[in-house]
Design an enzyme around this catalytic site. Sequence first.
Site, PDB file in Angstrom:
ATOM      1  N   ASN A  26      63.267  66.714  20.458  1.00  0.00           N
ATOM      2  CA  ASN A  26      64.229  66.078  21.344  1.00  0.00           C
ATOM      3  C   ASN A  26      65.098  65.109  20.564  1.00  0.00           C
ATOM      4  O   ASN A  26      64.746  64.701  19.454  1.00  0.00           O
ATOM      5  CB  ASN A  26      63.530  65.357  22.510  1.00  0.00           C
ATOM      6  CG  ASN A  26      62.144  64.890  22.145  1.00  0.00           C
ATOM      7  OD1 ASN A  26      61.987  63.927  21.408  1.00  0.00           O
ATOM      8  ND2 ASN A  26      61.126  65.591  22.631  1.00  0.00           N
ATOM      9  N   SER A  70      63.348  64.702  28.674  1.00  0.00           N
ATOM     10  CA  SER A  70      62.334  65.108  27.711  1.00  0.00           C
ATOM     11  C   SER A  70      60.988  64.470  28.005  1.00  0.00           C
ATOM     12  O   SER A  70      60.904  63.316  28.431  1.00  0.00           O
ATOM     13  CB  SER A  70      62.775  64.704  26.301  1.00  0.00           C
ATOM     14  OG  SER A  70      61.716  64.827  25.387  1.00  0.00           O
ATOM     15  N   SER A  71      59.926  65.217  27.740  1.00  0.00           N
ATOM     16  CA  SER A  71      58.571  64.684  27.942  1.00  0.00           C
ATOM     17  C   SER A  71      58.286  63.511  27.019  1.00  0.00           C
ATOM     18  O   SER A  71      57.386  62.708  27.282  1.00  0.00           O
ATOM     19  CB  SER A  71      57.532  65.791  27.707  1.00  0.00           C
ATOM     20  OG  SER A  71      57.622  66.293  26.382  1.00  0.00           O
ATOM     21  N   GLU A  72      59.053  63.397  25.940  1.00  0.00           N
ATOM     22  CA  GLU A  72      58.848  62.292  25.004  1.00  0.00           C
ATOM     23  C   GLU A  72      59.721  61.080  25.315  1.00  0.00           C
ATOM     24  O   GLU A  72      59.894  60.205  24.467  1.00  0.00           O
ATOM     25  CB  GLU A  72      59.103  62.771  23.567  1.00  0.00           C
ATOM     26  CG  GLU A  72      58.186  63.855  23.082  1.00  0.00           C
ATOM     27  CD  GLU A  72      56.707  63.473  23.097  1.00  0.00           C
ATOM     28  OE1 GLU A  72      56.388  62.293  23.345  1.00  0.00           O
ATOM     29  OE2 GLU A  72      55.876  64.365  22.868  1.00  0.00           O
ATOM     30  N   HIS A 153      51.478  67.174  15.536  1.00  0.00           N
ATOM     31  CA  HIS A 153      52.616  67.226  16.460  1.00  0.00           C
ATOM     32  C   HIS A 153      53.945  67.471  15.748  1.00  0.00           C
ATOM     33  O   HIS A 153      54.527  68.537  15.891  1.00  0.00           O
ATOM     34  CB  HIS A 153      52.658  65.918  17.254  1.00  0.00           C
ATOM     35  CG  HIS A 153      53.676  65.878  18.343  1.00  0.00           C
ATOM     36  ND1 HIS A 153      53.547  65.073  19.452  1.00  0.00           N
ATOM     37  CD2 HIS A 153      54.848  66.525  18.497  1.00  0.00           C
ATOM     38  CE1 HIS A 153      54.583  65.245  20.250  1.00  0.00           C
ATOM     39  NE2 HIS A 153      55.400  66.116  19.673  1.00  0.00           N
TER      40      HIS A 153
END
Length: 209
Positions: A26, A70-72, A153
């Site tokens: 992202n 975004s999940s982040e 990750h």
Amino acid sequence: MSIQNELVKIAKQCYDTGLTVGTSGNVSVKEGKMMYITPSALPYNEMTEEDVLEVDLTTGEVVKGYRKPSSETPMHTNIYLQKENIKAIVHTHSTYATIFACAHKAIPPVHYTIADIGREVAVAPYARYGSEQLAKYAVETLGDANGVLLANHGVVAVGSTLADAYRRAETIEEVALLAYGSNTLHSVNPLTDEELDEALEGFKTYTSN
């Protein structure tokens, strides 16, 4: 060029150069008390300006945009709130840097370009993607460096501009590849602190002329 346009341009560069694959990673940029960030689960090559989300850094709420951020988002938000000098973040799952992240090994300073990142690229402890714990580990491990690995990750690169953050994401991947290759030849020769200081000093006057 609008912030959204520049963000999409950098996101697509990540995709075109192979720093990201599919929907991994992202990109975000900070503007005042707001953050602009890429959406969740949308391939970079399909992204348009309308897909970019505007998020309030104080509340974490979406101010503008119809997609899911975004999940982040928590990690980006925490970095901006804790590191005022950082204005842009590029998060990737680039192959060789992520190999180091999965091995829980810092990327050593085998090439002088790493001086723009730090003495090495350290690894933050593992935490589930999108979690507040991951955000905490990322901030703590980043410290004053311009890049960090996230265990099992990927990579986070930061800068005062999107161009800087993207360039550093490329540098991290390049040095990771060189370090990996050096290791296969059983001859890893990291630069000394003095040599890194000299390289960093040289960067201050480096131009394309």
